[in-house]
Design a protein around this motif. Structure first.
Motif: not given
Lengths: 1148, 131
Positions: A787-802
């Motif tokens: 078994i092999f475990t991977i963490n997926i962390k999605a950290k995109l821009d938190f600024s709001c869009q235009e």
């Protein structure tokens, strides 16, 4: 006479005919043993004379032919040899009687006869008899040849006496009329005294004497007699005999001109008999001369004694051209008589043989053509076969191979004519085989490989069909399968659709009993039939060895030089090396196959048949490596276009493997088709290296498989794709199950990840893992799971869009998040414009809930087993497709200074873009609850950051990057630092999902500066106490309060000198600051401080003192002198804490 | 009437075969095929005289019902015709002209089967007309 002897040739005119026959029961084997020994004695030089005597032996001779002996004496049986078995004396009289009966048959013409008795011993055998010879057995009969010679000599004596007798007949005597059987009744009642009749008698007798002379070896005499005979007979129009005389003349001339003989095989035999043919020829002439020297015999001739004038060799002998003319004439005379058909036919045959020697094919063919049309009586089937065969042989003799083949084929067909009770299929087949060269057909399919077949297809096909049929009727199905395969393979282009169907139908019928093989069929007569591989069923156009699928493809661990580099050459690149390598590539393909793994070869095949073609057992033929071919069965639609077929197999050992071809079973015929023999096959090399076995890894994940495949431009080939949906900032665990499904232990595993280039700005690592825990379980034995475990962390821009910006803020300046000049904005803009091709998505960009996509590839490099020893590994790629949904946005960011100069307030407007209730907290503070679509302000008190202490990214980066990049990097690093300090977390209770939010990317320079701890640290100490907060420092009125301003320089450069002025004031708490305090506060010393220049990380301090004259709350404002302040330093660096003092009543 | 007209390449394989559609087609094939022996013989005989030799080879041989005539161009392409009776020299001349037209076609690959429609028509005309 009805039985023609097709083997006749002109020389036969000078032979004596002897019949050798068995009497009683004599086994064929024994008879022919003696017969052959007798036949060996075919030529004899008689006694002292130099004349040679030729004997023709027959073991069978029809008596009616004997009756024509007067016309041509060589047709007359003059000797009889009888062979018999007799084991007891009791049987002897009976046997002897039989001998006599036998003699009766040819009685009238016989000169002499012999009886050879085998097996009899005793009294009877002792009695010497001239015409009987006794031998104890067939083995013990040495004197046979001697006996025969004696016999021939006795024949010669009779012949010579007859010759002399006839030649010296006095003219006064009545010359008897010689005649052939059918003439006898014509002469009844004729006037025998007429001059005409006499002449006829004379002419015929002359001719007869000529024959005898020829037989007796007196060639020149014979010629003279023939000439005279021709003269005589011509004058009386005795055509049949004239023909015979002319033919005799021809024969004698032929014998003179062609001592080697014209009879082909018989001639060859004669050559053996007289070792030197030329010598033999020379012997004839002296013999003839001898006669000429002593022409007494001729002069005594009563018919026309004056032959001396005609004696002259060249004159008497016909020239080669004349021979043919005379033959023609003779034949035309013969043809006047229906009964003389056999004579005519034989004359034709003889003439053809002569012409063959003269190499005059055209004229010979005319004779043969004539012979074809000579109508004999109704022939038996056997005679027909013989006739056609002999015609064929004669055509062959004159070089007319096609005509010869034609007649041979007719003969073959005659063998199996419906009227024959027992068809001779074997003979038919044999004859048909002999016709093959005439139709320029070889049975080797290799001869048909070169381009399109050019030949008489219709005729050849017919012949092949006949071969098939004959071999089938012969009871040799293997043979008929071979012929039929050949027909199908070579004549495919010429077969009509219906014929194709018929042929394959019958082929399938045959093969159901006897499958076609690839073995050489050897016929009893030594002819070998090479195997016929069906290279056209199906037609293969292209052969391509396929590499293993990307996940199984072995890769070489790169050495320092790179594996392609030739170690011998010191050059990194040389065009010469590249060139030679290019040539190698022509043969060897630059990928590897792995031992024990299924390898594939792709063929492009084409079905030329008008019906569905079933190909069974189609597999590969290889060499070099032990290869287990896994045959395939396929079914190709009628006249299919190019159709890809993949043949598979497993190499069992390592080394270089060469794909030589493929094998198939079509219509029950096994074929081994070698690529070398296939015309028009495109192949990109057929040799490939097989490397030692490697383990096989199979991965399965906790995530669902994704239908979405990664962009093809990614380069790597992905075996599996999984997808996951995350909220921005969320972290999820991906469990990967690694299973070794190969046969080798998996010893080594290396995991790398690659993020596909994306327009989105990603903060932090998307994927992180700890391999050590998994590696503990290694080596992974076959069938085992890890078994092999991977963490997926999605950290995109938190600024709001235009668009959100526009919605929420009208005042662009106060919204500190996005000044118009921000690079972020520049990034966003073109992105919208770049994707107009996808209107659905471009419209989505405006949507708050727009999903962002991240894609990454996880590479598992693994190795093990023998393959690892050789430095190979495999790479398994897992495609990861992450869809990131927005969670929270920070719509604006601003700072408020806190009371302490070391702290400040960060104000974040948080917007919940999810459809769920969401809580936000920072630094474990109280949670802020946000409803869907709600926006609230979050204030966080933060310590100012000392960005200088943020570790620089690895030094080398800085060397190449432009200052702007450096700045950006620095800013990123700051963002990370801040984010980690802030530790803003969000939670969606309803979904039980949580994550973090990061302010990276939305902090601009302005905000950062506010958050930054100034590199110049100003400390104000009042009375030795650090004074920073709003807490007032107490002091007593009247006592001087020491004031120290200390500067610590943390910036990388020296600063200063600075001049500071301390300005005290009182805050009335109503917005009025009272600075007029000269009478309340007095300075001990100067109110102006002076600081020297401070070196980096240096410290400097200046001291002063205050004296409060009255009680009260005071503030000190420390101000820089305008001129002393370095212009280039940011103002926030000179932020001194305000000092709050409370002067109290002095305690007494 | 011509029963069968065949054009034979230098290498003695047929370029064009046309015969009256009867059950004896194969017979005609055999006839023409064997007649090649005669052509071989003639060309072997007249090798030295190849330029003086007339193209028209004349009667090859008669069979019971037909006669086989031949014609050979200087490039050793042969025309063989099976007829019942007629003077064939002129017909061969026409055939030769038509064959030359075929060879002039830039799309015709010398040595391939002749599939020209014009040639076909010429042959058809001969098979009907010649009586």
């Amino acid at each position: 006479m009805s039985v023609p002897d097709y083997m006749q040739c002109a020389e036969d005119h000078q032979t004596l005919l002897v019949v050798v026959q068995p009497v009683g029961i004599v086994s064929e084997e024994n008879f022919f043993r003696i017969y052959r020994r007798i036949c060996a004695v075919s030529q004899l030089s008689v006694r002292d004379s130099q004349r040679a005597l030729f004997i023709r032996y027959r073991h069978h001779y029809p008596p009616e032919n004997n009756e024509w002996g007067d016309l041509q004496t060589h047709r007359k049986v003059v000797g009889l040899i009888t062979i018999t078995d007799c084991f007891s004396a009791k049987d002897w009289p009976q046997t002897f009687e039989k001998f006599h009966v036998q003699k009766e048959i040819y009685g009238a013409t016989l000169y002499d006869s012999r009886l050879f008795v085998f097996g009899l011993q005793g009294d009877v055998a002792e009695q010497p008899r001239p015409d009987v010879a006794f031998y104890p057995s067939y083995e013990d009969c040495d004197s046979v040849e001697k006996r025969i010679e004696d016999f021939i000599e006795s024949l010669f004596i009779v012949l010579e006496s007859k010759r002399l007798d006839r030649a010296t007949d006095k003219s006064g005597d009545k010359i008897p009329l010689l005649c052939v059987p059918f003439e006898k009744k014509d002469f009844v009642g004729l006037d025998t005294d007429s001059r005409h009749y006499k002449k006829r008698c004379q002419g015929r007798m002359r001719k007869h004497v000529g024959d005898l002379c020829l037989q007796a070896g007196m060639l020149q005499d014979a010629l003279v007699h023939y000439h005279m005979s021709v003269e005589l007979l011509r004058s009386v129009n005795d055509f049949l005999w004239l023909g015979a005389a002319l033919e005799g003349l021809c024969s004698a001339s032929v014998i003179h001109h062609y001592p080697g003989g014209t009879g082909g095989k018989t001639g060859a035999r004669r050559l053996q008999g007289s070792s030197l043919p030329s010598e033999a020829a020379n012997r004839h002439r002296p013999g003839a001369q001898e006669v000429l020297i002593d022409p007494g015999a001729l002069t005594t001739n009563g018919i026309n004694p004056d032959t001396s004038t005609e004696i002259g060799r060249t004159k008497n002998c016909l020239s080669p051209e004349d021979i043919i003319d005379k033959y023609k004439e003779a034949i035309s005379y013969y043809s006047k008589y229906k009964n003389a058909g056999v004579i005519e036919l034989e004359a034709c045959v003889k003439a053809v043989r002569v012409l063959a020697i003269q190499k005059r094919g055209m004229e010979a063919s005319e004779f043969l053509q004539n012979a074809v049309y000579i109508n004999l009586r109704q022939l038996s089937e056997e005679e027909k076969i013989q006739r056609y065969s002999i015609l064929s042989e004669l055509y062959e003799l004159i070089g007319f191979h096609r005509k010869s083949a034609f007649f041979k084929r007719v003969a073959a067909m005659q063998c199996v004519a419906p009227s024959i009770a027992e068809p001779g299929w074997r003979a038919c087949y044999k004859l048909l085989l002999e016709t093959l060269p005439g139709y320029s057909l070889s049975l080797d399919p290799k001869d048909f490989n070169k381009g399109t077949h050019r030949g008489w297809a219709a005729v050849q096909m017919r012949l092949l069909h006949e071969l098939v049929y004959a071999s089938r009727r012969m009871g040799n199905p293997a043979l008929s399968v071979r012929h039929l395969s050949f027909l199908l393979q070579t004549m495919l282009d010429f077969l009509s659709d219906q014929e194709k169907k018929d042929v394959t139908q019958s082929l399938e019928n045959y093969t159901s009993k006897c499958p076609g093989t690839m073995e050489l069929i050897t016929l009893p007569d030594g002819l070998t039939l090479p195997p016929v591989p069906f290279t056209k069923l199906p037609i293969v156009r292209c052969v391509k060895l396929l590499s293993l699928p990307a996940s199984l493809r072995p890769q070489k661990v790169k050495s320092l030089l790179g594996q392609n580099m030739s170690i011998k050459s010191p050059f990194i690149y040389s065009p010469i090396i590249a060139h030679t390598r290019g040539e190698e590539h022509g043969k060897k393909i630059d990928f590897q196959w792995v031992q024990g793994d299924v390898c594939e070869v792709q063929l492009m095949v084409y079905n030329p048949m008008p019906f569905e073609l079933r190909v069974e057992n189609m597999g590969l033929l290889t060499s070099g490596v032990e290869f287990e071919s896994l045959p395939a069965a396929l079914s190709l639609p009628a006249e299919s276009g190019l159709y890809p077929v993949t043949l598979v197999g497993v190499p069992q050992t390592t080394g270089m493997i060469t794909v030589n071809g493929y094998h198939t079973t079509v219509f029950g015929v096994f074929s081994d088709c070698l690529l070398d023999n296939l015309p028009g096959v495109k192949t990109s090399g057929s040799t490939v290296e097989v490397i030692p076995a490697l383990p096989r890894l199979q991965i399965s994940t906790s995530l669902p498989r994704s239908a979405h495949s990664l962009q093809p431009s990614s380069g790597d080939e992905i075996s599996t794709n999984v997808s996951v949906q995350l909220y921005n900032g969320e972290t999820q665990q991906l469990t990967i199950t690694l299973e070794n499904i190969g046969l080798e232990p998996l010893e080594q595993l290396e995991v790398t990840s690659k993020l596909l280039t994306t327009k989105e700005k990603l903060y932090g690592d998307l994927l992180s893992w700890r391999l050590e825990e998994t590696l503990v379980q290694f080596p992974l034995q076959p069938g085992k799971v890890a078994i092999f475990t991977i963490n997926i962390k999605a950290k995109l821009d938190f600024s709001c869009q235009e668009n959100l910006l526009q919605d929420l803020s009208d005042d662009g300046i106060s919204v500190s998040g996005f000044p118009l000049s921000s690079p972020f904005r520049q990034v966003v803009r073109p992105r919208v414009e770049n994707r107009p091709t996808n209107p659905a998505e471009s419209s989505k960009t405006g949507d708050l809930s727009h999903l962002k996509t991240l894609e990454a590839i996880l590479n598992f490099k693994y190795s093990g087993g023998p393959g690892q020893v050789d430095g190979y590994y495999r790479n398994l790629a897992l495609g990861l497709h992450v869809e990131v949904e927005p969670s929270v946005f920070f719509t604006r960011v601003s700072t408020l200074p806190a009371t302490s100069t070391r702290q400040c307030h960060l104000l974040l407007d948080v917007f919940n873009s999810t459809e769920h209730e969401l809580t936000v907290c920072a630094r474990s503070n109280a949670e802020l609850v946000l409803h869907a679509g709600e926006c609230q302000r979050l204030a966080i008190q933060v310590d100012k950051f000392d960005f200088e202490s943020v570790p620089e990214p690895p030094g080398e980066k800085g060397q190449f990057a432009s200052p702007k990049q450096l700045e950006e990097e620095r800013q990123e690093a700051c963002g990370l630092e801040i984010s980690s300090k802030l530790d803003i977390r969000w939670r969606i209770p309803s979904l039980k999902r949580s994550g973090e939010a990061s302010v990276e990317g939305l902090l601009n320079q302005l905000v950062l500066e506010h958050l930054q701890l100034a590199p110049l640290q100003w400390d104000v100490l009042v009375d030795g106490q650090l004074c920073d907060c709003e807490v007032a420092t107490a002091c007593q009125v009247g006592d001087p309060v020491s004031l120290e301003v200390r500067l610590t320089n943390r910036s990388p450069r020296s600063v200063g000198p600075f001049a500071l002025t301390v300005v005290p004031f009182q805050d009335h708490q109503n917005g009025v600051h009272n600075y007029n305090l000269h009478d309340v506060i007095s300075f001990v010393g100067s109110s102006t401080f002076y600081l020297d220049a401070v070196q980096p990380s240096g410290q400097s301090a200046c001291l002063g003192a205050l004296l409060f004259l009255y009680t009260g709350d005071f503030f000190l404002h420390i101000r820089f002198h305008e001129d002393s302040k370095s212009k280039e330093l940011p103002p926030s660096w000179f932020c001194l804490p305000s000092v709050h003092l409370r002067a109290l009543e002095a305690q007494a | 009437m011509a029963m069968c007209i065949v054009v034979i390449a230098k290498e003695n394989y047929p370029l064009y075969i046309r015969s009256t559609p009867t059950e004896y087609t194969l017979k005609f094939y055999y006839m023409v095929h064997t007649s090649l022996d005669v052509v071989d013989e003639i060309s072997a005989m007249g090798k030295a005289l190849v330029y003086q030799r007339e193209l028209y080879l004349g009667l090859f041989y008669p069979t019971e019902d037909y006669k086989v005539y031949g014609y050979m161009t200087s490039s050793k392409v042969k025309f063989v015709m099976v007829v019942d009776s007629s003077n064939t020299a002129l017909i061969f001349q026409k055939l030769h002209n038509s064959y030359t037209d075929v060879m002039c076609n830039p799309f015709y690959n010398p040595g391939d089967r002749i599939q020209s429609r014009a040639f076909d028509n010429t042959v058809t005309l001969m098979m009907i007309q010649v009586c």
